[in-house]
Design an enzyme around this catalytic site. Structure first.
Site, PDB file in Angstrom:
ATOM      1  N   GLY A   1       8.407  30.024   3.265  1.00 27.59           N
ATOM      2  CA  GLY A   1       6.968  30.048   3.549  1.00 27.59           C
ATOM      3  C   GLY A   1       6.666  30.792   4.835  1.00 27.59           C
ATOM      4  O   GLY A   1       5.847  30.364   5.637  1.00 27.59           O
TER       5      GLY A   1
ATOM      6  N   SER B   1       5.304  33.740   5.146  1.00 29.91           N
ATOM      7  CA  SER B   1       4.273  34.784   4.994  1.00 29.91           C
ATOM      8  C   SER B   1       2.990  34.494   5.758  1.00 29.91           C
ATOM      9  O   SER B   1       2.201  35.406   6.004  1.00 29.91           O
ATOM     10  CB  SER B   1       3.944  34.951   3.503  1.00 29.91           C
ATOM     11  OG  SER B   1       3.664  33.691   2.916  1.00 29.91           O
ATOM     12  N   ARG B   2       2.771  33.233   6.106  1.00 33.85           N
ATOM     13  CA  ARG B   2       1.490  32.848   6.727  1.00 33.85           C
ATOM     14  C   ARG B   2       1.710  31.711   7.714  1.00 33.85           C
ATOM     15  O   ARG B   2       2.762  31.068   7.704  1.00 33.85           O
ATOM     16  CB  ARG B   2       0.513  32.330   5.647  1.00 33.85           C
ATOM     17  CG  ARG B   2       0.134  33.346   4.628  1.00 33.85           C
ATOM     18  CD  ARG B   2      -0.922  32.812   3.693  1.00 33.85           C
ATOM     19  NE  ARG B   2      -0.391  32.047   2.582  1.00 33.85           N
ATOM     20  CZ  ARG B   2      -0.817  30.822   2.255  1.00 33.85           C
ATOM     21  NH1 ARG B   2      -1.754  30.233   2.958  1.00 33.85           N
ATOM     22  NH2 ARG B   2      -0.291  30.184   1.212  1.00 33.85           N
TER      23      ARG B   2
ATOM     24  N   ASN C   1      10.182  25.381   5.762  1.00 34.13           N
ATOM     25  CA  ASN C   1       8.777  25.310   6.191  1.00 34.13           C
ATOM     26  C   ASN C   1       7.785  25.358   5.026  1.00 34.13           C
ATOM     27  O   ASN C   1       6.660  24.885   5.152  1.00 34.13           O
ATOM     28  CB  ASN C   1       8.513  26.471   7.170  1.00 34.13           C
ATOM     29  CG  ASN C   1       7.048  26.713   7.405  1.00 34.13           C
ATOM     30  OD1 ASN C   1       6.395  26.021   8.186  1.00 34.13           O
ATOM     31  ND2 ASN C   1       6.489  27.705   6.697  1.00 34.13           N
TER      32      ASN C   1
ATOM     33  N   TYR D   1       1.780  13.923  -0.174  1.00 33.80           N
ATOM     34  CA  TYR D   1       2.235  14.701   0.983  1.00 33.80           C
ATOM     35  C   TYR D   1       2.999  13.812   1.970  1.00 33.80           C
ATOM     36  O   TYR D   1       4.061  14.194   2.475  1.00 33.80           O
ATOM     37  CB  TYR D   1       0.998  15.316   1.637  1.00 33.80           C
ATOM     38  CG  TYR D   1       1.247  16.278   2.762  1.00 33.80           C
ATOM     39  CD1 TYR D   1       1.602  17.605   2.509  1.00 33.80           C
ATOM     40  CD2 TYR D   1       1.082  15.883   4.092  1.00 33.80           C
ATOM     41  CE1 TYR D   1       1.789  18.495   3.550  1.00 33.80           C
ATOM     42  CE2 TYR D   1       1.270  16.772   5.137  1.00 33.80           C
ATOM     43  CZ  TYR D   1       1.625  18.080   4.860  1.00 33.80           C
ATOM     44  OH  TYR D   1       1.810  18.964   5.892  1.00 33.80           O
TER      45      TYR D   1
ATOM     46  N   LYS E   1       6.834  14.245   3.146  1.00 29.44           N
ATOM     47  CA  LYS E   1       7.149  14.504   4.560  1.00 29.44           C
ATOM     48  C   LYS E   1       8.006  13.387   5.169  1.00 29.44           C
ATOM     49  O   LYS E   1       8.840  13.645   6.027  1.00 29.44           O
ATOM     50  CB  LYS E   1       5.860  14.707   5.363  1.00 29.44           C
ATOM     51  CG  LYS E   1       5.094  15.972   4.970  1.00 29.44           C
ATOM     52  CD  LYS E   1       5.932  17.226   5.176  1.00 29.44           C
ATOM     53  CE  LYS E   1       5.157  18.502   4.938  1.00 29.44           C
ATOM     54  NZ  LYS E   1       5.990  19.709   5.092  1.00 29.44           N
TER      55      LYS E   1
ATOM     56  N   ILE F   1      -2.598  21.695  12.993  1.00 29.00           N
ATOM     57  CA  ILE F   1      -2.362  23.060  13.463  1.00 29.00           C
ATOM     58  C   ILE F   1      -3.350  23.994  12.755  1.00 29.00           C
ATOM     59  O   ILE F   1      -3.607  23.830  11.553  1.00 29.00           O
ATOM     60  CB  ILE F   1      -0.904  23.499  13.151  1.00 29.00           C
ATOM     61  CG1 ILE F   1       0.127  22.458  13.651  1.00 29.00           C
ATOM     62  CG2 ILE F   1      -0.615  24.890  13.728  1.00 29.00           C
ATOM     63  CD1 ILE F   1       0.125  22.168  15.134  1.00 29.00           C
TER      64      ILE F   1
END
Ligand code: NDP
Length: 242
Positions: free
Chosen positions: A8, A10-11, A86, A151, A155, A184
């Site tokens: 992940g 790319s962003r 990530n 989620y 996590k 974030i």
């Protein structure tokens, strides 16, 4: 210096980690699920910092695709020294209304995806007798969060996986740690309602959301030689929220 795989990348947080590890002199693999152009742009930025870097698309939740990608990485660049798990998604909804697919997708990508990469890279690192693995968890996995049962389960699971992998890989000199970010500023939080964001900021000691670079700095530390005796830990980077 070694080869770092950032899933992940790319962003958002992953892109900042890729740049930061490139700054530290590591060669970088920038993985993405679909935004190949963005991943290629990040790889280009890494190359501009003087390291080797390539963008690669594969779905981390597909074990065979991970195996194939790692074979290609090994052939083109070598054995990875750093793995940053990530890649992640959200499919929020209150528990009583959550669809099975929402739950399964998040577990499959955020937890099983990290496991796939951890298992395959872990085996390669064991043979090399060195390595650094950093799993991007979340404070949601530590304290829970409304609308995120899928989620939070994934996590929290990552933290358990981190501790087990640290035990199993430690004898080969490999460290495994987690970083648990708070709120974030990335695409993932961009869509949150304004009142929810303002409410969250009131609970953050520093009174603001973090920047992706502030997570990347923690990852770079755990990947560095200076963190050689730190393993099995979860480093919370949340501006003082929990
Ligand atoms: P973004 O939504 O900005 O980026 C997600 C990244 O994951 C993208 O690069 C995306 O690729 C990639 N990705 C998604 N699914 C897959 C898949 N199946 N295979 C490979 N790559 C995939 O997220 P953030 O930067 O905000 O978050 C990064 C990590 O940090 C996540 O694990 C997230 O849970 C965690 N985190 C984020 C927080 C925040 O406040 N932002 C707080 C706490 C933790 P593509 O571009 O191709 O879609």
């Amino acid at each position: 210096m070694g080869i770092a795989i950032v899933t992940g990348g790319s962003r958002g947080i992953g892109a900042a980690i890729a740049r930061r590890l490139a700054q530290a002199g590591h060669d970088i693999v920038v993985n993405c699920a679909s935004s190949v152009d963005k991943a290629e742009k990040i790889a280009e930025e890494c190359r501009a910092l003087g390291v080797n870097a390539m963008a690669m698309q594969w779905d981390v939740s597909d074990h065979a695709a991970c195996e194939q990608a790692l074979a290609e990485i090994k052939e083109k660049m070598g054995v990875p020294y750093i793995l940053v798990n990530n890649a992640g998604i959200t499919r929020d909804g209150l528990m009583v209304r959550m669809k099975e697919e929402q739950f399964d997708d998040v577990i499959r990508i955020n937890l099983k995806g990290a496991y796939n990469m951890l298992q395959l890279c872990g085996a390669m690192m064991m043979r090399a007798k060195k390595g650094r693995i950093i799993n991007i968890s979340s404070i949601s996995g530590m304290v829970g969060n409304f609308g995120q049962i899928n989620y939070c389960a994934a996590k929290a699971g990552l933290i358990g996986m981190t501790k087990t992998a640290a035990k199993e890989l430690g004898a080969r000199g490999i460290t495994v740690n987690a970083v648990a970010p708070g709120f974030i500023d990335t695409d993932m939080t961009a869509g949150l309602a304004e009142d929810l964001k303002e409410g969250a900021k009131k609970q953050i000691a520093l009174g603001r959301f973090g920047k992706p670079e502030e997570i990347a700095a923690a990852v770079a530390f755990l990947a560095s030689d200076e963190a050689s005796f730190i393993t099995s830990q979860t480093l919370v980077v949340d501006g003082g929220m929990i």
